[in-house]
Design a protein around this motif. Sequence first.
Motif, mmCIF file in Angstrom:
data_model
loop_
_atom_site.group_PDB
_atom_site.id
_atom_site.type_symbol
_atom_site.label_atom_id
_atom_site.label_comp_id
_atom_site.label_asym_id
_atom_site.label_seq_id
_atom_site.Cartn_x
_atom_site.Cartn_y
_atom_site.Cartn_z
ATOM 1 N N TYR A 1 -15.608 -3.251 14.810
ATOM 2 C CA TYR A 1 -15.528 -1.888 15.315
ATOM 3 C C TYR A 1 -16.482 -1.662 16.482
ATOM 4 N N ARG A 2 -17.491 -2.546 16.635
ATOM 5 C CA ARG A 2 -18.489 -2.343 17.687
ATOM 6 C C ARG A 2 -18.492 -3.447 18.742
ATOM 7 N N ALA A 3 -17.618 -4.466 18.611
ATOM 8 C CA ALA A 3 -17.584 -5.574 19.576
ATOM 9 C C ALA A 3 -16.171 -6.128 19.686
ATOM 10 N N HIS A 4 -15.873 -6.701 20.856
ATOM 11 C CA HIS A 4 -14.553 -7.297 21.086
ATOM 12 C C HIS A 4 -14.722 -8.530 21.961
ATOM 13 N N CYS A 5 -13.724 -9.404 21.938
ATOM 14 C CA CYS A 5 -13.808 -10.612 22.765
ATOM 15 C C CYS A 5 -13.475 -10.327 24.224
ATOM 16 N N PHE A 6 -12.926 -9.154 24.527
ATOM 17 C CA PHE A 6 -12.782 -8.740 25.919
ATOM 18 C C PHE A 6 -13.128 -7.261 26.022
ATOM 19 N N PHE A 7 -13.650 -6.883 27.146
ATOM 20 C CA PHE A 7 -13.963 -5.480 27.387
ATOM 21 C C PHE A 7 -13.971 -5.260 28.900
ATOM 22 N N HIS A 8 -14.402 -4.108 29.355
ATOM 23 C CA HIS A 8 -14.291 -3.755 30.774
ATOM 24 C C HIS A 8 -15.641 -3.291 31.318
ATOM 25 N N GLN A 9 -15.892 -3.675 32.552
ATOM 26 C CA GLN A 9 -17.141 -3.325 33.203
ATOM 27 C C GLN A 9 -16.880 -2.694 34.570
ATOM 28 N N VAL A 10 -17.864 -1.941 35.032
ATOM 29 C CA VAL A 10 -17.953 -1.551 36.437
ATOM 30 C C VAL A 10 -19.362 -1.887 36.893
ATOM 31 N N GLU A 11 -19.469 -2.735 37.895
ATOM 32 C CA GLU A 11 -20.771 -3.062 38.457
ATOM 33 C C GLU A 11 -20.823 -2.575 39.896
ATOM 34 N N ALA A 12 -22.035 -2.263 40.358
ATOM 35 C CA ALA A 12 -22.226 -1.776 41.722
ATOM 36 C C ALA A 12 -23.295 -2.615 42.408
ATOM 37 N N LEU A 13 -23.127 -2.794 43.705
ATOM 38 C CA LEU A 13 -24.072 -3.574 44.493
ATOM 39 C C LEU A 13 -24.280 -2.899 45.845
ATOM 40 N N TYR A 14 -25.550 -2.765 46.241
ATOM 41 C CA TYR A 14 -25.871 -2.254 47.574
ATOM 42 C C TYR A 14 -26.931 -3.162 48.190
ATOM 43 N N LEU B 1 -14.112 0.337 18.593
ATOM 44 C CA LEU B 1 -13.684 -0.247 19.866
ATOM 45 C C LEU B 1 -12.285 -0.844 19.792
ATOM 46 N N ARG B 2 -11.846 -1.250 18.616
ATOM 47 C CA ARG B 2 -10.529 -1.876 18.489
ATOM 48 C C ARG B 2 -9.400 -0.916 18.825
ATOM 49 N N LEU B 3 -9.648 0.380 18.708
ATOM 50 C CA LEU B 3 -8.614 1.361 19.029
ATOM 51 C C LEU B 3 -8.177 1.286 20.487
ATOM 52 N N PHE B 4 -9.084 0.845 21.358
ATOM 53 C CA PHE B 4 -8.768 0.790 22.779
ATOM 54 C C PHE B 4 -7.691 -0.247 23.106
ATOM 55 N N SER B 5 -7.543 -1.264 22.261
ATOM 56 C CA SER B 5 -6.595 -2.340 22.567
ATOM 57 C C SER B 5 -5.421 -2.421 21.606
ATOM 58 N N GLU B 6 -5.312 -1.470 20.680
ATOM 59 C CA GLU B 6 -4.216 -1.519 19.703
ATOM 60 C C GLU B 6 -2.970 -0.769 20.153
ATOM 61 N N ASN B 7 -3.083 0.036 21.212
ATOM 62 C CA ASN B 7 -1.932 0.769 21.768
ATOM 63 C C ASN B 7 -1.245 1.661 20.736
ATOM 64 N N ASP B 8 -2.031 2.277 19.882
ATOM 65 C CA ASP B 8 -1.493 3.226 18.908
ATOM 66 C C ASP B 8 -1.192 4.542 19.634
ATOM 67 N N ILE B 9 0.076 4.945 19.637
ATOM 68 C CA ILE B 9 0.499 6.141 20.361
ATOM 69 C C ILE B 9 -0.256 7.375 19.860
ATOM 70 N N ARG B 10 -0.529 7.433 18.575
ATOM 71 C CA ARG B 10 -1.247 8.589 18.020
ATOM 72 C C ARG B 10 -2.642 8.710 18.631
ATOM 73 N N PHE B 11 -3.290 7.572 18.824
ATOM 74 C CA PHE B 11 -4.619 7.579 19.430
ATOM 75 C C PHE B 11 -4.540 7.993 20.903
ATOM 76 N N LEU B 12 -3.574 7.436 21.626
ATOM 77 C CA LEU B 12 -3.453 7.726 23.056
ATOM 78 C C LEU B 12 -3.116 9.192 23.318
ATOM 79 N N LYS B 13 -2.348 9.795 22.407
ATOM 80 C CA LYS B 13 -1.967 11.200 22.603
ATOM 81 C C LYS B 13 -3.169 12.135 22.550
ATOM 82 N N GLU B 14 -4.245 11.679 21.937
ATOM 83 C CA GLU B 14 -5.437 12.541 21.848
ATOM 84 C C GLU B 14 -6.071 12.781 23.220
#
Length: 339
Positions: A198-211, A321-334
């Motif tokens: 529920y708190r970790a996944h083998c893939f996730f998403h990042q945004v990094e910034a560089l100046y 965190l698993r909810l983000f990758s399960e594509n459950d329509i009920r979750f997405l409708k929220e």
Amino acid sequence: MIDKIQELLAEVDQLQAANAGELEALRIKYLSKKGAINELMADFRHVPAEQKKEVGMRLNELKTKAQDKISALKEQFENTDTGTDDIDLTRTAYPVKLGTRHPLSIVKNEIIDIFARLGFSIAEGPEIEDDWHVFSSLNFAEDHPARDMQDTFFIEANPDVVLRTHTSSVQTRVMEKTQPPIRIICPGRVYRNEAISYRAHCFFHQVEALYVAENVSFTDLKQVLLLFAKEMFGAETQIRLRPSYFPFTEPSAEMDISCNICGGKGCPFCKYTGWVEILGCGMVDPNVLESCGIDSKVYSGYALGMGIERITNLKYQVKDLRLFSENDIRFLKEFEAAN
């Protein structure tokens, strides 16, 4: 037989049907296995040899004409509005339920929009990378734990090829090909060899910034972090920086924001500290600049990186965190209201 064929040709010319039932009766009468035309076909064997050619041509003409006539009448029924259809063509179309954007996409776009207003442009790179861009160019030691199989997915046939563990690899690719000033953000998917929970996944998403530019200081970084936090979480949001360590930045820091649930007063979400960690940051290590062909005596820079799932959790309190990758329509409708 020719006379009989001529007689049937005249009948077929005059065929009419008031409804589908009458049409089916005509088809049976003329074209079924026991119909008039098939009876003539059966009698064809009794026709004298010298007449077979002419009679055969007439029979084919009769059959074709009957089929075409029946088909034309059928098409006429299909295209005719009989008035029995209960669809009101003047009525407003039924509402079609539209899909919604994924919560990670919503938050990612918000982050990109904030940095775009600060002058950052988007840079992207491959998810299948080499060791140099993911580790070596970023000042990772040969024995750094991140290189271990427990953290990184390596390609078995070629250990030098990995699934990127952070989008910092995009930063090194840009620095290799571009001279400062550089001001980019790098959104993307990354992979780490972790057990899914529920708190970790083998893939996730990042945004990094560089100046990277001349005379870039830690004060510039702090100001950007404060502006981002206030834009993302509200004008009352406060930040604090805690010393940390990353191979590619020096000095390095972790950034916390005042808990956006309790306003910094303390609650279970922030473990009663009033603060929640959201990202890591720091000044780009001179070794990283030099490895990418940038003179560290002339240029300096800062970098920061955050997990999109982490920011999304802070905004929407998603506990698994698993909810983000399960594509459950009920979750997405929220998240319809956020679109």
